[in-house]
Scaffold this active site. Structure first.
Site, short mmCIF file in Angstrom:
data_model
loop_
_atom_site.label_atom_id
_atom_site.label_comp_id
_atom_site.label_asym_id
_atom_site.label_seq_id
_atom_site.Cartn_x
_atom_site.Cartn_y
_atom_site.Cartn_z
N ALA A 1 -22.86 98.03 -14.86
CA ALA A 1 -22.19 96.75 -15.07
C ALA A 1 -23.22 95.66 -14.82
O ALA A 1 -24.23 95.88 -14.14
CB ALA A 1 -21.02 96.63 -14.11
N GLY B 1 -21.89 101.72 -14.12
CA GLY B 1 -20.94 101.63 -15.22
C GLY B 1 -21.42 102.34 -16.48
O GLY B 1 -20.61 102.77 -17.29
N GLU C 1 -20.47 105.81 -15.96
CA GLU C 1 -19.00 105.84 -16.04
C GLU C 1 -18.52 105.71 -17.48
O GLU C 1 -17.55 106.36 -17.88
CB GLU C 1 -18.43 104.73 -15.15
CG GLU C 1 -18.71 105.00 -13.68
CD GLU C 1 -18.41 103.81 -12.78
OE1 GLU C 1 -18.99 102.73 -13.01
OE2 GLU C 1 -17.60 103.95 -11.87
N GLU D 1 -24.37 102.20 -7.13
CA GLU D 1 -23.66 101.02 -6.62
C GLU D 1 -23.81 100.84 -5.11
O GLU D 1 -23.79 99.72 -4.60
CB GLU D 1 -22.16 101.10 -6.97
CG GLU D 1 -21.86 100.92 -8.46
CD GLU D 1 -21.84 102.21 -9.25
OE1 GLU D 1 -22.42 103.23 -8.80
OE2 GLU D 1 -21.27 102.21 -10.35
#
Ligand code: CO8
Length: 258
Positions: A66, A109, A112, A132
């Site tokens: 992200a 992300g 993911e 993260e």
């Protein structure tokens, strides 16, 4: 074909291609990427002329997570109200099989996003991880849940708690990737897998994906009930009659729905 700000899209035969295109940020997933990917995937999903979707990035990065710069100043309320979680859930819910063609970094992300897809093809250059924890946060797009289902608790826990990256070979051994291919062959291979899926009868492909999804989400008894019902329902399709007749007559099937 719609133009998007952060992705490129293309239709090749019955395959829809989505290429993440933020090279300066290693394809970091900001809110615009989320909106674009969801819009493109939804449009492909609604198009009966599309039987499979490929999501890919660049040679250097599938997606490095992200967008940290976009998230940095946000409050917890901003994160909830921004509804990126809902957007990505919409992507994960498309009926059409999605193949992630991963080259380079698939982190946070990015990892993911790959795990929201049905098949993960990795270039031998791919690197997967959930870093993260290094930013004092945790995975937020399914990493703690889908990674455990893919590779088991202990390996997932090590990756999530340390932030360590896995190379493609380790990811394949762990069961995170479907197959590793030489980097130069990644897109061709992804195209071939997608075309193979897109050549099948669409109702059976949707049913197979829904049943596989059910296995990830429910108990064995519930999953078996779902499978039995989905299996039986396909016997009302013309394509099932055609598929079985073609077998008996020793010829290729000519499906109505593909
Ligand atoms: N966000 C924003 N920008 C990024 C990101 C990112 N995740 N990753 C890389 N970039 C940018 C860099 O800032 C840099 O930009 P600039 O040139 O303007 O400084 C450019 O991309 C190139 O990156 P590097 O110079 O760092 O390239 P390196 O080859 O040196 O390093 C790495 C590559 C190792 C991939 C490194 O960039 C890195 O560690 N990136 C961050 C990886 C990371 O921590 N990812 C997890 C992010 S958090 C997350 O994903 C949460 C998911 C849940 C969100 C839920 C919302 C719904």
């Amino acid at each position: 074909m719609t133009e998007y700000a952060t992705i490129l899209t293309e239709t090749r035969g019955r395959v829809g291609w989505i290429t993440l295109n933020r090279p300066d940020a290693l394809n970091a997933l900001n809110s615009q990427v989320c909106a674009d990917v969801v819009a493109a995937a939804t449009a492909f999903d609604r198009d009966p002329g599309i039987g499979a979707i490929v999501v890919t990035g660049s040679e250097r990065a599938f997606a490095a997570g992200a967008d940290i710069k976009e998230m940095e100043s946000k409050t917890s309320l901003d994160m909830v109200m921004g509804d990126h979680f809902g957007g990505w859930a919409q992507f994960a819910a498309v009926r059409t099989p999605v193949i992630a063609a991963v080259s380079g970094y698939a982190l946070g992300g990015g990892c993911e996003l790959a795990m929201m897809c049905d098949i993960i093809l990795a270039a031998d250059t791919a690197k997967f991880g959930q870093p993260e924890i290094n930013l004092a946060v945790i995975p937020g797009m399914g990493g703690t849940q889908r990674l455990i289902r893919a590779i088991g608790y202990y390996k997932a826990a090590e990756l999530v708690l340390t932030g360590r990256m896995m190379d493609a070979a380790e990811a394949e051994r762990a069961g995170l990737v479907s197959r590793v291919v030489p980097a130069a062959e990644l897109l061709d291979e992804a195209g071939k897998v997608a075309e193979t899926i897109a050549s099948k009868s669409l109702p059976s492909v949707f049913a197979a994906k829904a049943a596989l999804d059910a296995a990830m989400e429910t108990t064995l008894a519930e999953g078996l009930r779902f499978e039995k019902q989905a299996f039986a329902s396909l016997f009302d399709t013309q394509d099932q009659k055609e598929g079985m007749a073609a077998f008996r007559e020793k010829r290729q099937p000519d499906f109505e729905n593909r």
